[in-house]
Design an enzyme around this catalytic site. Structure first.
Site, PDB file in Angstrom:
ATOM      1  N   LEU A 134      27.337 106.058  13.602  1.00  0.00           N
ATOM      2  CA  LEU A 134      28.509 105.949  12.732  1.00  0.00           C
ATOM      3  C   LEU A 134      28.391 104.689  11.873  1.00  0.00           C
ATOM      4  O   LEU A 134      27.919 103.641  12.334  1.00  0.00           O
ATOM      5  CB  LEU A 134      29.791 105.888  13.568  1.00  0.00           C
ATOM      6  CG  LEU A 134      30.087 107.126  14.435  1.00  0.00           C
ATOM      7  CD1 LEU A 134      31.460 106.989  15.093  1.00  0.00           C
ATOM      8  CD2 LEU A 134      30.027 108.400  13.595  1.00  0.00           C
TER       9      LEU A 134
ATOM     10  N   GLY B  12      27.346 103.722  22.307  1.00  0.00           N
ATOM     11  CA  GLY B  12      28.709 103.446  21.854  1.00  0.00           C
ATOM     12  C   GLY B  12      29.129 104.348  20.708  1.00  0.00           C
ATOM     13  O   GLY B  12      30.074 105.130  20.830  1.00  0.00           O
ATOM     14  N   ASP B  13      28.422 104.259  19.565  1.00  0.00           N
ATOM     15  CA  ASP B  13      28.765 105.133  18.438  1.00  0.00           C
ATOM     16  C   ASP B  13      27.499 105.844  17.956  1.00  0.00           C
ATOM     17  O   ASP B  13      27.302 106.059  16.775  1.00  0.00           O
ATOM     18  CB  ASP B  13      29.408 104.330  17.301  1.00  0.00           C
ATOM     19  CG  ASP B  13      28.490 103.240  16.768  1.00  0.00           C
ATOM     20  OD1 ASP B  13      27.511 102.898  17.468  1.00  0.00           O
ATOM     21  OD2 ASP B  13      28.735 102.737  15.653  1.00  0.00           O
ATOM     22  N   GLU B  14      26.661 106.208  18.919  1.00  0.00           N
ATOM     23  CA  GLU B  14      25.371 106.818  18.636  1.00  0.00           C
ATOM     24  C   GLU B  14      25.317 108.201  19.294  1.00  0.00           C
ATOM     25  O   GLU B  14      25.674 108.350  20.461  1.00  0.00           O
ATOM     26  CB  GLU B  14      24.284 105.913  19.218  1.00  0.00           C
ATOM     27  CG  GLU B  14      22.914 106.130  18.669  1.00  0.00           C
ATOM     28  CD  GLU B  14      21.900 105.197  19.346  1.00  0.00           C
ATOM     29  OE1 GLU B  14      22.319 104.242  20.031  1.00  0.00           O
ATOM     30  OE2 GLU B  14      20.700 105.469  19.201  1.00  0.00           O
TER      31      GLU B  14
END
Lengths: 193, 341
Positions: free
Chosen positions: B205, B246-248
């Site tokens: 993200l 985490g945002d992957e």
């Protein structure tokens, strides 16, 4: 033994009073699950403890709960196997009563490790018997009262069956052929298929 | 009195013989039936047995070659196996003895392991068996065994259900409902080992940290849940969309390795993620960068190499200005100067 009784109690309460009532009983007994497995082991004393909670939730005595469960085991079509295994005891109700002494041996043959209560039958007179039931489960004699009552019906015998409140059960046969009884074919439908 | 024991032998009348041996057959010296036990008479179909010949009633299975009762006794000594003629499903075991003096032959038969079939076929009751016969115990045991097996099968099914649920839980990311890192590794491992073609997208993200920092973790979680929903909408049941950090995220698409198709899916995902979101009255804007890889882009794909390569493509997408998808194939044709991410 506790496992079999707990599983039976679960079936009886669910079928008769519904799942929410069973859940309430489990909550009251502080049990974290709702399904007992007949082939697993539970703490000794658990069956009596859950039955006490069932009695409180259902608003009846624990003796009545156990007796009704015993009758349910024999008469419920979903447990036809129990009735059939008991009917192998003999042609008539008296033969059946005598065969109860062999029940623990038969059970061990079918499932090593299964501890059935020790039962002994005394013939006090013609058509008068006393059945003694020794079990680690307090409610066991009451379960037996319910089962023997249902089996008397199954054989078509009219009987007075009562518990002395301890481990002794008196059985008075008033009429050996009161009703027609239920049919029993030796060969189970479905076996060998 | 129905019988007596003398030093010369035992004298039993027909009724007593029938009670002790409900499946006996008494033959005269020529092998013709003189009397038969009631249960055996039932098995043989209620036909008139008296005077019938042994060999007309039974086919001898063992001893081989024997036909008449005399041959059976001569060849086998005392034990033999028979099948009633016309009822080939019921086997009978037997024991025989020629009686001294009269030359009569006494046979006693039993069902052996065909007991259950026989009980069913002839509707036998426990009155049809001698009190000493273990027939009842065998029938009881067969039923008890069936009941125990039935219970065990039920227990197995219930345990299997619980195991599957636990396994599913162990492979699921609870926040997004997507698969987790472990699940993605398992899928990738399986595909690489099978040398099956697949497409893979590595999504990171953009600006997620800013949302987290300025609006708090609840807003960040809300964004991640939304991305999870978007990814689930874009993949098929056989694809694996997983949150691996985490945002992957990675999306593994077995059998889908055509570049235009992968590009199109990646563009739809980025478009979905780039829609402005409102959380608690506040707008959060994120976007996504995607590195695309096909299994055939690598000579010998293994999970570590696949993820390292897709990470390079992802880095190139970030480097090229974010909010876009770059495929490893383009990268190989036009290497970026600092392509080692």
């Amino acid at each position: 033994m506790d496992a079999l009784l707990l599983r039976s109690l679960q079936g009886y309460v669910r079928d008769t009073f519904g799942q929410p009532v069973w859940q309430a009983i489990c909550r009251k007994a502080l049990i974290k699950f709702e399904t007992f497995e007949p082939m697993l082991r539970y703490d000794p004393g658990m069956a009596d403890r859950v039955a006490d909670c069932a009695a409180k939730v259902l608003g009846r005595s624990v003796d009545t709960v156990w007796e009704d469960m015993g009758t349910y085991l024999v008469t419920n079509p979903g447990h036809e196997g129990v009735r059939r295994l008991l009917r192998f005891g003999g042609l008539g109700f008296a033969d059946f009563l005598h065969s109860l002494e062999e029940a623990p041996g038969r059970a061990r043959l079918a499932l090593p490790g299964l501890e059935l209560p020790e039962l002994s039958l005394t013939e006090l007179g013609p058509d008068l018997f006393e059945l003694t039931c020794q079990s680690s489960v307090r409610g066991m004699p009451r379960v037996l009262v319910g089962m023997v009552r249902a089996m008397a019906d199954d054989y078509g015998a009219l009987c007075l069956i009562d518990s002395d409140g301890g481990d002794r059960i008196s059985v008075q046969v008033l009429d050996r052929a009161h009703g027609r009884g239920r049919r029993f074919d030796l060969a189970a439908p479905g076996l060998l298929q | 009195m129905t019988g007596q024991v003398t030093p010369a032998g035992i004298d039993l009348d027909a009724a007593a013989l029938a009670r002790f041996m409900p499946m006996h057959l008494l033959l005269d010296a020529e092998g013709r039936v003189q009397s038969a036990g009631p249960t055996l008479a039932r098995v043989l179909g209620g036909q008139s047995l008296i005077g019938a010949r042994f060999e007309d009633l039974f086919q001898v299975r063992s001893p081989g070659g024997a036909v008449t009762v005399a041959e059976v006794l001569d060849k086998a000594g005392h034990r033999f196996r028979l099948v009633p003629r016309g009822k080939p499903v019921i086997g009978l075991r037997g024991l025989g003895q020629r009686l001294q003096g009269s030359g009569q032959v006494l046979l006693n038969l039993s069902f052996g392991i065909d007991l259950i079939a026989a009980v069913k076929e002839f509707a036998l009751t426990d009155a049809d068996f001698a009190a000493t016969d273990l027939a009842m115990e065998l029938l009881y045991l067969a039923e008890a065994n069936a009941a125990v097996t039935h219970e065990l099968r039920g227990l197995n099914l219930r345990l299997e259900g619980a195991r599957l649920a636990a396994e599913d839980e162990a492979l699921t990311d609870p926040l997004t409902g997507l698969r987790n890192r472990r699940a993605a590794d398992l899928v990738l491992d399986r595909l690489c080992q099978a040398r099956a073609p697949f497409g893979l997208m590595h999504l990171d993200l953009d600006f997620f940290k800013a949302v987290n920092d300025s609006l708090g973790h609840a807003a960040g979680d809300f964004v991640l849940e939304t991305v999870g929903r978007i990814l689930r909408q874009q993949v098929r049941a056989e694809d694996c969309a997983a949150r691996i950090g985490g945002d992957e995220f990675v999306i593994i698409l077995p059998g889908r390795a055509e570049p235009p198709m992968l590009q199109a899916i990646a563009s739809r995902i980025i478009a979905g993620i780039s829609q402005p979101l409102t959380f608690d009255g506040q707008q959060c804007r994120v976007s996504g960068s995607i590195g695309i890889l096909r299994s055939q882009d690598l000579l010998d794909p293994d999970p570590a190499r696949v993820l390292a390569a897709s990470d390079r493509a992802l880095y190139a997408a970030k480097h090229a200005g974010r909010g876009r998808a770059v495929s490893l194939a383009e990268l190989v044709l036009q290497p970026v100067s600092d392509g080692q991410a």
